[in-house]
Structures are given as structure tokens and as C-alpha cells.
Design an enzyme around this catalytic site. Structure first.
Site, PDB file in Angstrom:
ATOM      1  N   SER A 196       0.817  -1.216   0.000  1.00 54.34           N
ATOM      2  CA  SER A 196       0.000   0.000   0.000  1.00 54.34           C
ATOM      3  C   SER A 196       0.847   1.261   0.000  1.00 54.34           C
ATOM      4  CB  SER A 196      -0.921   0.000   1.225  1.00 54.34           C
ATOM      5  OG  SER A 196      -0.178  -0.199   2.411  1.00 54.34           O
ATOM      6  N   HIS A 239      -2.573  -3.032  -6.144  1.00 54.18           N
ATOM      7  CA  HIS A 239      -3.010  -2.704  -4.783  1.00 54.18           C
ATOM      8  C   HIS A 239      -4.526  -2.793  -4.655  1.00 54.18           C
ATOM      9  CE1 HIS A 239      -3.624   0.454  -1.442  1.00 54.18           C
ATOM     10  NE2 HIS A 239      -3.449  -0.742  -0.907  1.00 54.18           N
ATOM     11  N   ASN A 249      -3.916   6.270  -0.702  1.00 54.32           N
ATOM     12  CA  ASN A 249      -3.342   6.456   0.634  1.00 54.32           C
ATOM     13  C   ASN A 249      -2.611   7.779   0.789  1.00 54.32           C
ATOM     14  OD1 ASN A 249      -4.219   4.178   2.082  1.00 54.32           O
ATOM     15  ND2 ASN A 249      -2.750   2.892   1.004  1.00 54.32           N
TER      16      ASN A 249
END
Length: 294
Positions: free
Chosen positions: A123, A144, A195
Site C-alpha cells: 500500500s 493494490h 493512501n
């Protein structure tokens, strides 16, 4: 190789993410082999998948015949060399550069098909570093997925400076046509797209709670009711896993050196105490054995 040719899939790591990846591949009628560190962990991975499939049946998302057929397509092993015939291998081990690099170096020697793709579900860690542990960096990509993998529709396809256009096309086609996921593309930078945007928001919520400005319950309720978010930031952090949030934050901070990426002391203490969120039964909120809020 085309996406339709990728019929034999390997997954290294049978934890929450690895099990989810294995499940969606099996539900897409692929031959799936999950590799874990030992026989007990391999059996636990298979049980984790069986429980998830049963949950889908109980919720009316999958019929029982399809669930049983999906589980039958999944084999487990504790021997990495069993992945030698795989056409796509997705690494989903602990979010640690050394551990992941060792897996990629080993897979490079084990997987016999030179056209096979080696993918990482990291990630936040540099995909380039993993690719450079192999002699086939052009066939290494980031793939991912998001948790829970059988439910969330998105996959980030991450390419490095070495990833070939053919490999990028093949994994994109695989994720969309074979798995039925939606894809966004990112170059290889810490946090990728999701993220890099999400984690500073989660860390800000943690700092707000840490300072005593507002309780965890009020922070979450404020974002759910005030911004129409389906889940507050602290409950979301619990779902992701506080250890994973801390690891991503550390990767982001290492790359960009921006204070907003630094993991707050409270987060670090909770991880050290084993309060990891939903998977441990307690994080910013408490959960029962089934992972439901108490």
C-alpha cells in the site's frame, strides 16, 4: 500474454488481504494457490476464505454452489517453490521492505515462465525496490487491492520506471475483465493515489483525539453525519489496521518529510500495545470476535 491467459494465480500471504485476493480470483474461476509460512498458517488462510465465502452466501451476495466451487479452486501450501507454474503471483505479506524483497528475489528464481507477472499488494512501499530484487523488473507491478477485497471495487495499478507497457496493459485487463474491478493508474511513489490522500486525513483525526479536542466517537460521528462519509476516520483506521496505517505513514514521511505524514505518538503507542483495531478486537473502538462494533 493476455489477461485471458492468466489462469494460474499464486498469492503469497494468506492474511486478511491475501485471503481476499485469493477469494476474488477463485470467484473469477481461476486456479489459485495460496502460500503461507507454515502448514498451520496455510490451513488458517483457507479457513479465512471459507468463512468469507459463507458470509457472502448468508448475505445473499453469492449462491452456495458458486461458493463451494470457488473454495474448491483454492489450494494452500507452505512451500514457495510450489508456485513455479504460476502465470501471475501477487505478494501480500507483511508491509516490510526486507520481507517483501526476499519474497520477490525468491519468486524470480522459482517462477519458470519468463512472461509471468510478479505483483505486489503493497500500500505504500516502493515497487521499484522490489522489482530490482529480480531479473525481470519489466514484469513487476503494483496491484493494490482495498479491504475488504471481495467488496471494494477498486484496484490501483502501479508502474515503475522499468515496468513495460505490455505488463501494465495485461494487469489492467486482468483486473477489469477477469476480476471485474475498476482500475486507477499511479506511478511509483509512496502512498500511490488513495493512501497519499487518505492517510493524512486519518492522522489528523488521530491527532485531534490525542489532544483531547474531541472523543473518537464524536470525531467519527462528525464526519459521518456532517460530511456524509459512510464511516468515520477512526473507525476506518481500525478497519484498515492501525499497524498498517502507521506503516503507510512512516513510508510517506520517509519519502516526503512532510509533518502531516508523521505517525502521531498515540498511534505508535497503540500499535506497540497490540491495539490494532478491528482485527485485534480493540483500537479506537471495541469489536466482538466477528469484527462487529460493540
Amino acid at each position: 500474454m493476455t489477461a485471458a491467459d492468466m489462469r494460474r494465480v499464486g498469492v503469497v500471504g494468506g492474511g486478511q488481504m491475501g485471503a481476499g485476493i485469493a477469494e476474488v480470483c477463485a470467484r473469477a474461476e481461476l486456479d489459485v494457490l495460496v502460500c503461507e509460512t507454515g502448514a498451520r498458517a496455510a490451513a488458517a488462510a483457507r479457513e479465512r476464505i471459507a468463512v468469507s465465502l459463507e458470509r457472502a452466501v448468508q448475505r445473499g451476495k453469492l449462491d452456495r454452489i458458486s461458493a463451494e466451487a470457488s473454495l474448491a479452486r483454492i489450494a494452500v501450501t507452505a512451500d514457495l517453490t510450489d508456485l513455479e507454474d504460476r502465470q501471475l503471483v501477487v505478494e501480500a505479506v507483511v508491509e516490510d521492505t526486507v520481507a517483501k524483497t526476499e519474497v520477490f528475489a525468491a519468486l524470480d528464481k522459482i517462477v519458470t515462465d519468463p512472461e509471468a507477472i510478479l505483483a505486489t499488494n503493497t500500500s505504500s512501499l516502493p515497487v521499484m525496490r522490489l522489482g530490482m530484487a529480480t531479473d525481470r523488473a519489466d514484469r513487476v507491478v503494483g496491484l493494490h487491492f482495498f479491504n475488504p477485497v471481495p467488496v471494494l471495487p477498486l484496484v490501483e495499478v502501479v508502474t515503475t520506471l522499468h515496468t513495460s507497457p505490455a505488463a501494465k496493459h495485461e494487469v489492467t485487463d486482468f483486473a477489469t475483465r477477469i476480476l471485474g474491478k475498476s482500475v486507477v493508474h499511479s506511478t511509483d511513489r509512496a502512498g500511490f493515489i488513495v493512501n497519499a490522500l487518505l492517510v493524512p486525513y486519518l492522522l489528523s483525526a488521530i491527532r485531534m483525539t490525542e489532544s483531547g479536542f474531541a472523543s473518537a466517537a464524536d470525531v467519527d460521528r462528525g464526519m459521518e453525519l456532517g460530511c456524509a462519509h459512510p464511516m468515520g476516520p477512526l473507525r476506518l483506521a481500525d478497519l484498515i489496521g492501525l499497524d498498517s496505517v502507521a506503516s503507510i505513514a512512516e513510508s510517506l514521511y520517509e519519502e516526503f518529510k512532510e509533518p502531516l505524514y508523521a505517525p502521531p505518538p498515540l498511534l505508535q503507542r497503540m500499535v506497540a500495545a497490540g491495539l490494532l483495531g478491528r482485527k485485534s478486537g480493540r483500537g479506537f473502538h471495541a469489536y466482538d470476535r466477528g469484527g462487529e462494533p460493540r
